[in-house]
Enzyme design. Structure first.
Site, PDB file in Angstrom:
ATOM      1  CE1 TYR A 149      24.000 -32.218  33.258  1.00 37.12           C
ATOM      2  CE2 TYR A 149      22.335 -31.659  31.624  1.00 37.12           C
ATOM      3  CZ  TYR A 149      23.604 -31.505  32.145  1.00 37.12           C
ATOM      4  OH  TYR A 149      24.480 -30.640  31.536  1.00 37.12           O
ATOM      5  CG  ASP A 234      18.777 -36.273  27.015  1.00 34.88           C
ATOM      6  OD1 ASP A 234      19.656 -36.977  26.494  1.00 34.88           O
ATOM      7  OD2 ASP A 234      18.991 -35.123  27.445  1.00 34.88           O
ATOM      8  CB  ILE A 236      22.820 -37.463  24.935  1.00 34.61           C
ATOM      9  CG1 ILE A 236      22.885 -37.426  26.463  1.00 34.61           C
ATOM     10  CG2 ILE A 236      21.817 -36.432  24.427  1.00 34.61           C
ATOM     11  CD1 ILE A 236      23.407 -36.108  27.018  1.00 34.61           C
ATOM     12  CE  LYS A 274      27.297 -35.517  28.079  1.00 37.66           C
ATOM     13  NZ  LYS A 274      28.254 -34.678  28.842  1.00 37.66           N
TER      14      LYS A 274
END
Length: 475
Positions: A149, A234, A236, A274
């Site tokens: 990202y 992470d 998410i 998300k």
């Protein structure tokens, strides 16, 4: 540096925010000329925004059926004073209970989360920065597999002074995170006298849209244990796994099965931006198995707490077992349906993509359209797509991809009609580039696009354009 900048801090005037990147330039191009089906049908369609807008009707239905969940309704206003005055860093107990229940449900109920280990932050951006402040000092480093990202440069590094060490992964082995690549990156950092404090991954992956299997996660946990460094996961996109795919596996589940694991090194980042489509609610979560991190992180969270009004409403929503079960199932089904429809559209013009089973985007392979296999050619192609095809897609080089020609394309932040227009623009462009006729579907009136000789003009867009920064919403 001009005189006005001399009055500001080094952090404020540095370029460590990562905004000078094609990833954010695409956002600026969209903001200058946003698509609208009637008001601006020739505008740029936003396909660089990783938002999930496919299940808002389910949430709106719940809100209408539960007016007492809001302090702004006659049914809920009696809670106004309590909620408005609440400022405990721990957060509302019922909110933490609801989040813990939700996180467990997303992971199939195979792992339980302790509400007392939940730390709040302003979205995943704040949560990622918070865990860096807890674990690393300026100059320390975290290893991160590629592609990753682009805004991690901002989230993890800008204000903390932490640096990222890429662990290069390749399409030849499906971008797998290998032990060899980890060891190579770790060794190189040590040779450069860099203090490696941990490894951070996204699972499901942004931008690949893939999930890690249990064996890979166990291998990663073994690696960080051997090196005695932290492991930040992470997660998410955990609830975006498609309905036909195997169940999502969290690192929290994996460590339950590992006899030799230092849990003090394991930390999970989560949010509702998300999975539920709530980026505006700024719900970010740090879940750590380390007591000291929980203690110091809670103190640091005072800089980015979640609004008590938001906590209050979500506490009610996330504790509704019937709603949670229905939402998780239906949202997963809709994401897969949209994914399959978009992929079919790409396949019609022989555009391939990396196989995925989660996420709200795809990793599109446009190597065949490059004039040469270089990152310079990738950026030239990207400028054409942005400025002439009028689609904001994100080039792989901004994700630190090790090979040119990959692009991330988001598909869940628009309605069906807009997606059809986007696919028709892709068909028209690919047909021109390959000199092969392609069948255009409906919405053809919106295809008046000019593929001019400006296609390789690098001055068409400047990273320093005077426009509002997209950093606050970039995903």
């Amino acid at each position: 540096m001009d005189f006005s900048q001399q009055l500001l801090s080094k952090i404020a005037t540095s370029d460590k925010h990562g905004e000078n990147s094609p990833y954010f330039d695409g956002w600026k191009a969209y903001e200058r000329n946003p698509f609208h089906p009637t008001k601006n049908p020739q505008g740029v369609i936003q396909m660089g925004l990783a938002e999930n807008q496919l299940s808002f009707d389910l949430i709106e239905e719940w809100i209408l059926s539960n007016p007492e969940a809001s302090i702004c309704t006659p049914e809920g206003v009696h809670q106004f004073r309590n909620v408005a005055n609440f400022q405990d860093y721990h957060g509302l107990q019922e909110f933490r209970n609801g989040i813990a229940n939700w996180m467990s449900k997303v992971r199939g109920g195979r792992v339980r989360f302790d509400p007392d280990r939940i730390l709040m932050s302003g979205g995943a951006t704040g949560a990622n920065e918070l865990i860096m402040f807890c674990l690393a000092d300026p100059g320390d480093a975290f290893m991160i597999p590629t592609p990753f990202y682009p805004a991690f440069v901002r989230d993890l590094c800008w204000r903390t002074g932490v640096q990222l060490i890429p662990v290069h992964c390749h399409s030849s082995n499906n971008f797998k995170i290998t032990r060899e690549a980890l060891e190579e990156a770790y060794k190189k950092a040590k040779e450069d006298n860099i203090n490696v404090k941990g490894l951070i991954i996204t699972n499901p992956s942004n931008p690949l849209g893939t999930t890690l299997d249990k064996d890979t996660l166990k291998s990663l946990v073994s690696f960080i244990n051997e090196k005695n460094i932290h492991f930040v996961c992470d997660e998410i996109y955990a609830a975006t796994v498609f309905s036909s795919s195997p169940s999502y596996v969290s690192v929290a589940e994996v460590i339950q099965e590992m006899e030799h694991c230092n849990r003090d090194l394991i930390h999970v980042i989560y949010s509702l931006s998300k999975d539920m489509g709530f980026p505006g609610f700024r719900v970010g979560i740090v879940y750590s198995f380390n007591d000291e991190v929980v203690s110091c992180g809670r103190k640091m969270s005072s800089f980015g707490l979640i609004s008590s009004q938001t906590q209050h409403m979500l506490a009610s929503m996330l504790s509704d077992e019937k709603f949670v079960t229905k939402f998780l199932s239906e949202n997963s089904r809709r994401l897969e349906e949209r994914h399959d429809k978009f992929m079919k559209g790409l396949e019609e013009v022989n555009i391939t993509r990396f196989p995925s089973n989660a996420g709200i985007f795809c990793w599109m392979n446009l190597k065949s359209l490059l004039k040469e296999p270089t990152f310079e050619a990738e950026l030239k192609l990207w400028r054409v797509i942005i400025n002439e095809v009028k689609l904001n897609v994100s080039p792989g080089s901004s994700f630190d991809c090790s090979e040119p020609g990959w692009f991330r394309v988001c598909f869940a932040n628009m309605d069906d009609e807009t997606m059809d227009i986007a696919l028709n623009r892709i068909r028209a462009f690919v047909g021109k580039e390959t000199k092969k006729p392609v069948g255009l579907k409906r919405w053809q009136p919106n295809l008046r696009l000019s593929f001019s000789s400006r296609r390789f003009d690098e001055s068409v867009m400047s990273p320093h354009s005077p426009i509002a920064s997209p950093l606050v919403q970039a995903t």
